[in-house]
Scaffold this motif. Structure first.
Motif, mmCIF file in Angstrom:
data_model
loop_
_atom_site.group_PDB
_atom_site.id
_atom_site.type_symbol
_atom_site.label_atom_id
_atom_site.label_comp_id
_atom_site.label_asym_id
_atom_site.label_seq_id
_atom_site.Cartn_x
_atom_site.Cartn_y
_atom_site.Cartn_z
ATOM 1 N N SER A 133 -135.033 -33.535 -110.943
ATOM 2 C CA SER A 133 -135.397 -33.512 -112.361
ATOM 3 C C SER A 133 -134.309 -32.928 -113.253
ATOM 4 N N VAL A 134 -134.497 -33.183 -114.547
ATOM 5 C CA VAL A 134 -133.728 -32.533 -115.606
ATOM 6 C C VAL A 134 -134.696 -31.655 -116.377
ATOM 7 N N GLY A 135 -134.320 -30.407 -116.603
ATOM 8 C CA GLY A 135 -135.200 -29.456 -117.286
ATOM 9 C C GLY A 135 -134.785 -29.237 -118.729
ATOM 10 N N ILE A 136 -135.775 -29.281 -119.635
ATOM 11 C CA ILE A 136 -135.524 -29.077 -121.066
ATOM 12 C C ILE A 136 -136.399 -27.937 -121.571
ATOM 13 N N GLU A 137 -135.762 -26.857 -122.021
ATOM 14 C CA GLU A 137 -136.470 -25.738 -122.632
ATOM 15 C C GLU A 137 -136.575 -25.944 -124.133
ATOM 16 N N HIS A 138 -137.657 -25.423 -124.723
ATOM 17 C CA HIS A 138 -137.866 -25.497 -126.164
ATOM 18 C C HIS A 138 -138.155 -24.103 -126.707
ATOM 19 N N GLU A 139 -137.487 -23.764 -127.769
ATOM 20 C CA GLU A 139 -137.743 -22.497 -128.436
ATOM 21 C C GLU A 139 -139.201 -22.424 -128.870
ATOM 22 N N GLY A 140 -139.820 -21.242 -128.721
ATOM 23 C CA GLY A 140 -141.180 -21.089 -129.220
ATOM 24 C C GLY A 140 -142.124 -20.439 -128.233
ATOM 25 N N PHE A 141 -143.408 -20.527 -128.564
ATOM 26 C CA PHE A 141 -144.467 -19.882 -127.790
ATOM 27 C C PHE A 141 -145.599 -20.881 -127.553
ATOM 28 N N VAL A 142 -146.131 -20.899 -126.336
ATOM 29 C CA VAL A 142 -147.173 -21.876 -126.005
ATOM 30 C C VAL A 142 -148.434 -21.694 -126.844
ATOM 31 N N GLU A 143 -148.692 -20.465 -127.316
ATOM 32 C CA GLU A 143 -149.919 -20.195 -128.057
ATOM 33 C C GLU A 143 -149.762 -20.400 -129.567
ATOM 34 N N LYS A 144 -148.569 -20.825 -130.012
ATOM 35 C CA LYS A 144 -148.321 -21.007 -131.437
ATOM 36 C C LYS A 144 -147.952 -22.463 -131.732
ATOM 37 N N LYS A 145 -148.889 -23.188 -132.330
ATOM 38 C CA LYS A 145 -148.675 -24.605 -132.631
ATOM 39 C C LYS A 145 -147.479 -24.814 -133.546
ATOM 40 N N GLU A 146 -147.256 -23.837 -134.448
ATOM 41 C CA GLU A 146 -146.166 -23.969 -135.411
ATOM 42 C C GLU A 146 -144.785 -23.867 -134.768
ATOM 43 N N SER A 147 -144.726 -23.496 -133.493
ATOM 44 C CA SER A 147 -143.440 -23.451 -132.787
ATOM 45 C C SER A 147 -142.811 -24.831 -132.694
ATOM 46 N N PHE A 148 -143.652 -25.860 -132.623
ATOM 47 C CA PHE A 148 -143.173 -27.206 -132.320
ATOM 48 C C PHE A 148 -142.979 -28.000 -133.611
ATOM 49 N N THR A 149 -141.782 -27.902 -134.154
ATOM 50 C CA THR A 149 -141.471 -28.509 -135.445
ATOM 51 C C THR A 149 -141.169 -29.998 -135.304
ATOM 52 N N ASP A 150 -141.190 -30.692 -136.447
ATOM 53 C CA ASP A 150 -140.837 -32.113 -136.460
ATOM 54 C C ASP A 150 -139.415 -32.304 -135.929
ATOM 55 N N ALA A 151 -138.506 -31.437 -136.381
ATOM 56 C CA ALA A 151 -137.102 -31.557 -135.960
ATOM 57 C C ALA A 151 -136.961 -31.372 -134.455
ATOM 58 N N MET A 152 -137.738 -30.461 -133.901
ATOM 59 C CA MET A 152 -137.686 -30.215 -132.460
ATOM 60 C C MET A 152 -138.210 -31.429 -131.692
ATOM 61 N N TYR A 153 -139.355 -31.961 -132.094
ATOM 62 C CA TYR A 153 -139.900 -33.146 -131.421
ATOM 63 C C TYR A 153 -138.909 -34.307 -131.471
ATOM 64 N N GLU A 154 -138.325 -34.537 -132.636
ATOM 65 C CA GLU A 154 -137.407 -35.665 -132.807
ATOM 66 C C GLU A 154 -136.177 -35.504 -131.914
ATOM 67 N N ALA A 155 -135.563 -34.322 -131.943
ATOM 68 C CA ALA A 155 -134.345 -34.089 -131.160
ATOM 69 C C ALA A 155 -134.633 -34.136 -129.666
ATOM 70 N N SER A 156 -135.731 -33.521 -129.262
ATOM 71 C CA SER A 156 -136.086 -33.508 -127.848
ATOM 72 C C SER A 156 -136.392 -34.914 -127.356
ATOM 73 N N ALA A 157 -137.058 -35.716 -128.186
ATOM 74 C CA ALA A 157 -137.386 -37.090 -127.803
ATOM 75 C C ALA A 157 -136.122 -37.920 -127.620
ATOM 76 N N ARG A 158 -135.137 -37.744 -128.506
ATOM 77 C CA ARG A 158 -133.862 -38.458 -128.342
ATOM 78 C C ARG A 158 -133.180 -38.046 -127.050
ATOM 79 N N LEU A 159 -133.227 -36.750 -126.762
ATOM 80 C CA LEU A 159 -132.623 -36.237 -125.537
ATOM 81 C C LEU A 159 -133.294 -36.838 -124.308
ATOM 82 N N THR A 160 -134.617 -36.804 -124.265
ATOM 83 C CA THR A 160 -135.352 -37.339 -123.120
ATOM 84 C C THR A 160 -135.168 -38.847 -122.992
ATOM 85 N N ALA A 161 -135.142 -39.550 -124.113
ATOM 86 C CA ALA A 161 -134.925 -40.998 -124.067
ATOM 87 C C ALA A 161 -133.578 -41.315 -123.437
#
Length: 240
Positions: free
Chosen positions: A153-181
């Motif tokens: 596998s390839v592992g991708i860490e994301h800044e933030g906290f599992v209990e805080k929904k606001e950790s996962f920003t639009d910019a983070m989702y977009e960038a991470s999705a490009r990376l995974t794609a």
């Protein structure tokens, strides 16, 4: 990730591959030419090509600071937190594992550069979408707490906290999705929940990331969009 993250003893430091992957140094150096003819020689040479890193003193040429993902910033993890390999030639890559740091971007960089931490991921994604690559994809990162999953596998860490929904920003989702794609395209990995998984889904782990607020439907939709966009032929302008 979480502050408690450590790699299992079975995959710490420069651990050797499982016995079924082992090839003796003598067999590699001889190339099989003195055994039972051409067929054996071809197999041995193939093994030599895949397992070059097991011969003492042999180092495959690599470019200092090179990244696998366009736009990523190279920030090296401690060599104690990963194992040198030649993926996908020696280990097939067929999974992407999604992690959450349980802390900030700087925290992830700090612990992954710490040789005493015992773990690191290939990538860290910041909330504004910036990406750091800390380990080459061809190498085995100690990120999943499971040796087999680390190797595949390839592992991708994301800044933030599992209990805080606001950790996962639009910019983070977009960038991470490009990376995974990009990862899925490089290794022909299907874009689905069997092959793109959370750390919580790794066998034997006690971690809960990415947690209940990670939007998997949205994420996979974005990954598919980025994959399809990359595959789309570039438009050429017709001369007037």
């Amino acid at each position: 990730m979480g502050a408690e993250k450590t790699e299992s003893a079975g995959d710490a430091g420069q651990a050797e591959p499982p016995p079924e992957r082992a090839v003796s140094r003598r067999a590699l150096l001889l190339g099989g030419t003195a055994v039972v003819g051409v067929g054996t020689a071809l197999v041995a040479r193939d093994e030599l090509g895949r397992l070059w890193w097991r011969i003492p003193g042999v180092v495959k040429k690599r470019e200092e600071g090179a990244v696998d993902a366009r736009g990523a910033q190279w920030i090296a993890a401690s060599s104690a937190n990963w194992r040198r390999a030649d993926r996908p030639d020696d280990y097939e890559i067929d999974r992407v594992v999604i992690h959450v740091v349980q802390g900030g971007y700087r925290t992830a960089l700090k612990v992954f550069k710490d040789p005493g931490h015992g773990a690191a991921a290939h990538y860290v994604v910041r909330k504004d979408g910036h990406i750091a690559q800390m380990i080459r994809e061809l190498d085995v990162a100690f990120h999943a707490g499971n040796r087999n999953m680390n190797e595949r596998s390839v592992g991708i860490e994301h800044e933030g906290f599992v209990e805080k929904k606001e950790s996962f920003t639009d910019a983070m989702y977009e960038a991470s999705a490009r990376l995974t794609a990009g990862i899925c395209e490089r290794y022909d990995i299907p874009v689905d929940r069997e092959h793109i998984i959370g750390h919580v889904e790794v066998e034997g782990t006690d971690h809960t990331d990415p947690g209940p607020y990670w939007d998997w439907d949205r994420y996979l939709r974005l990954v598919r969009r980025e994959r399809d966009r990359a595959r789309r032929p570039a438009r050429t302008r017709t001369p007037a």
